[in-house]
Write a protein that holds these residues in place. Structure first.
Motif, PDB file in Angstrom:
ATOM      1  N   ALA A  19      10.342   8.641   6.405  1.00 40.27           N
ATOM      2  CA  ALA A  19      10.960   8.494   5.084  1.00 40.27           C
ATOM      3  C   ALA A  19      12.037   7.424   5.101  1.00 40.27           C
ATOM      4  O   ALA A  19      12.177   6.628   4.165  1.00 40.27           O
ATOM      5  CB  ALA A  19      11.547   9.828   4.634  1.00 40.27           C
ATOM      6  N   SER A  20      12.826   7.401   6.181  1.00 42.07           N
ATOM      7  CA  SER A  20      13.882   6.404   6.316  1.00 42.07           C
ATOM      8  C   SER A  20      13.302   4.992   6.356  1.00 42.07           C
ATOM      9  O   SER A  20      13.894   4.044   5.843  1.00 42.07           O
ATOM     10  CB  SER A  20      14.693   6.686   7.582  1.00 42.07           C
ATOM     11  N   LYS A  21      12.110   4.862   6.938  1.00 35.72           N
ATOM     12  CA  LYS A  21      11.474   3.546   7.043  1.00 35.72           C
ATOM     13  C   LYS A  21      10.901   3.078   5.711  1.00 35.72           C
ATOM     14  O   LYS A  21      11.040   1.912   5.339  1.00 35.72           O
ATOM     15  CB  LYS A  21      10.373   3.581   8.110  1.00 35.72           C
ATOM     16  N   VAL A  22      10.249   3.980   4.965  1.00 38.91           N
ATOM     17  CA  VAL A  22       9.659   3.547   3.691  1.00 38.91           C
ATOM     18  C   VAL A  22      10.733   3.379   2.614  1.00 38.91           C
ATOM     19  O   VAL A  22      10.542   2.636   1.641  1.00 38.91           O
ATOM     20  CB  VAL A  22       8.565   4.526   3.199  1.00 38.91           C
ATOM     21  N   ALA A  23      11.876   4.063   2.791  1.00 42.83           N
ATOM     22  CA  ALA A  23      12.946   3.982   1.790  1.00 42.83           C
ATOM     23  C   ALA A  23      13.598   2.605   1.735  1.00 42.83           C
ATOM     24  O   ALA A  23      14.280   2.283   0.758  1.00 42.83           O
ATOM     25  CB  ALA A  23      14.002   5.049   2.061  1.00 42.83           C
ATOM     26  N   VAL A  24      13.406   1.788   2.772  1.00 46.67           N
ATOM     27  CA  VAL A  24      14.006   0.449   2.750  1.00 46.67           C
ATOM     28  C   VAL A  24      13.124  -0.543   2.012  1.00 46.67           C
ATOM     29  O   VAL A  24      13.529  -1.686   1.776  1.00 46.67           O
ATOM     30  CB  VAL A  24      14.275  -0.082   4.184  1.00 46.67           C
ATOM     31  N   LEU A  25      11.925  -0.126   1.622  1.00 49.90           N
ATOM     32  CA  LEU A  25      10.979  -1.033   0.962  1.00 49.90           C
ATOM     33  C   LEU A  25      11.253  -1.087  -0.546  1.00 49.90           C
ATOM     34  O   LEU A  25      11.113  -0.082  -1.241  1.00 49.90           O
ATOM     35  CB  LEU A  25       9.542  -0.560   1.219  1.00 49.90           C
ATOM     36  N   PRO A  26      11.647  -2.249  -1.077  1.00 45.79           N
ATOM     37  CA  PRO A  26      11.993  -2.363  -2.502  1.00 45.79           C
ATOM     38  C   PRO A  26      10.900  -1.874  -3.447  1.00 45.79           C
ATOM     39  O   PRO A  26      11.189  -1.206  -4.441  1.00 45.79           O
ATOM     40  CB  PRO A  26      12.254  -3.865  -2.672  1.00 45.79           C
ATOM     41  N   SER A  27       9.650  -2.181  -3.160  1.00 44.26           N
ATOM     42  CA  SER A  27       8.555  -1.777  -4.050  1.00 44.26           C
ATOM     43  C   SER A  27       8.401  -0.263  -4.104  1.00 44.26           C
ATOM     44  O   SER A  27       8.033   0.301  -5.141  1.00 44.26           O
ATOM     45  CB  SER A  27       7.235  -2.414  -3.594  1.00 44.26           C
ATOM     46  N   ASN A  59       0.815  -1.223   0.000  1.00 45.28           N
ATOM     47  CA  ASN A  59       0.000   0.000   0.000  1.00 45.28           C
ATOM     48  C   ASN A  59       0.844   1.266   0.000  1.00 45.28           C
ATOM     49  O   ASN A  59       0.457   2.276  -0.599  1.00 45.28           O
ATOM     50  CB  ASN A  59      -0.963  -0.015   1.192  1.00 45.28           C
ATOM     51  N   VAL A  60       2.000   1.223   0.653  1.00 41.83           N
ATOM     52  CA  VAL A  60       2.893   2.388   0.616  1.00 41.83           C
ATOM     53  C   VAL A  60       3.437   2.567  -0.812  1.00 41.83           C
ATOM     54  O   VAL A  60       3.530   3.690  -1.309  1.00 41.83           O
ATOM     55  CB  VAL A  60       4.054   2.252   1.621  1.00 41.83           C
ATOM     56  N   ALA A  61       3.758   1.464  -1.484  1.00 41.70           N
ATOM     57  CA  ALA A  61       4.247   1.527  -2.863  1.00 41.70           C
ATOM     58  C   ALA A  61       3.169   2.076  -3.794  1.00 41.70           C
ATOM     59  O   ALA A  61       3.459   2.836  -4.724  1.00 41.70           O
ATOM     60  CB  ALA A  61       4.695   0.147  -3.334  1.00 41.70           C
ATOM     61  N   ALA A  62       1.916   1.699  -3.534  1.00 39.06           N
ATOM     62  CA  ALA A  62       0.813   2.211  -4.352  1.00 39.06           C
ATOM     63  C   ALA A  62       0.685   3.719  -4.184  1.00 39.06           C
ATOM     64  O   ALA A  62       0.430   4.451  -5.153  1.00 39.06           O
ATOM     65  CB  ALA A  62      -0.489   1.524  -3.954  1.00 39.06           C
ATOM     66  N   ILE A  63       0.889   4.198  -2.971  1.00 41.82           N
ATOM     67  CA  ILE A  63       0.853   5.638  -2.710  1.00 41.82           C
ATOM     68  C   ILE A  63       2.011   6.334  -3.421  1.00 41.82           C
ATOM     69  O   ILE A  63       1.846   7.387  -4.037  1.00 41.82           O
ATOM     70  CB  ILE A  63       0.899   5.904  -1.189  1.00 41.82           C
TER      71      ILE A  63
END
Length: 221
Positions: free
Chosen positions: A95-103, A58-62
């Motif tokens: 931002a640091s947390k979502v930046a580790v997500l490959p998608s 869902n974060v990637a979709a955003i």
């Protein structure tokens, strides 16, 4: 895109790379990409929509459908001014947390590359030279000691009238560094063809001059 001049400036949190990159871009009359702003905007949008930052799909979709506009000195998120909001410590941590997500990184890849337009681009982030613009003619790895970065961030927050403690900021910076270096996709690192620029005991003006001198050196050859 290969014909467009690109300067890629990477480095850890609070190293001053954004300030240096923006001034270099202004001096050259080029476009400027603050890639970190896209991750901050993604984290902010996810939070505003009630999406957990660890919910990768869902974060990637955003991230893929992010409604943002970069205007003169202003950043709009879904039509609302988010310029100051994305600079808060809480959003930076997100931002640091979502930046580790490959998608999420894949979703923002092309959006970042689209910033490369004539007459040139100065881009700053964590993986500008290693992943987003590997063809960049000049790559800089700009860093400073964790203590100095904490001190700079502390001064920025105090100047804004926010409460802050050096020890807490230092801990946050060290944790972000660890996450950025350990992530599976595009970890923070100095790549072989990047020039190291340590600004621990250096003014922004001096750092800007070094980058500009580096570009003139490359342009002359």
């Amino acid at each position: 895109m290969g014909a467009i001049p690109i300067i890629a400036i990477d480095g850890p949190s609070a190293s001053g790379k954004g300030s240096v990159a923006a001034r270099v871009a202004a001096a050259l009359g080029w476009h400027y990409l603050d890639s970190g702003a896209l991750y901050r905007l993604t984290a902010l949008a996810a939070t505003q929509h009630g999406v957990a930052l660890g919910d990768e799909a869902n974060v990637a979709a955003i991230a893929a459908s992010l409604d943002v506009a970069f205007l003169e000195g202003m950043i709009l998120l879904e039509g609302e001014d988010a310029t100051e909001l994305i600079r808060t410590e809480a959003v930076g941590e997100g931002a640091s947390k979502v930046a580790v997500l490959p998608s999420v990184r894949r979703a923002l890849l092309q959006r970042q590359r689209d910033f490369a337009r004539a007459p040139g681009l100065v881009a700053d982030g964590r993986d500008m030279g290693s992943v987003i613009f590997p063809e960049a003619q000049l790559k800089i790895f700009l860093t400073a000691s964790a203590g100095e970065r904490a001190n700079r961030r502390y001064k920025q927050l105090i100047a804004k009238g926010e409460e802050a403690t050096i020890s807490r900021i230092l801990l946050d910076i060290e944790q972000r560094d660890a996450r950025d270096r350990a992530r599976a996709v595009a970890p923070l690192r100095q790549i072989a063809d990047a020039r190291l620029l340590d600004t621990t005991e250096m003014s922004i003006e001096k750092a800007v001059q070094i980058v500009l001198d580096g570009w003139r050196e490359i342009s002359a050859n």
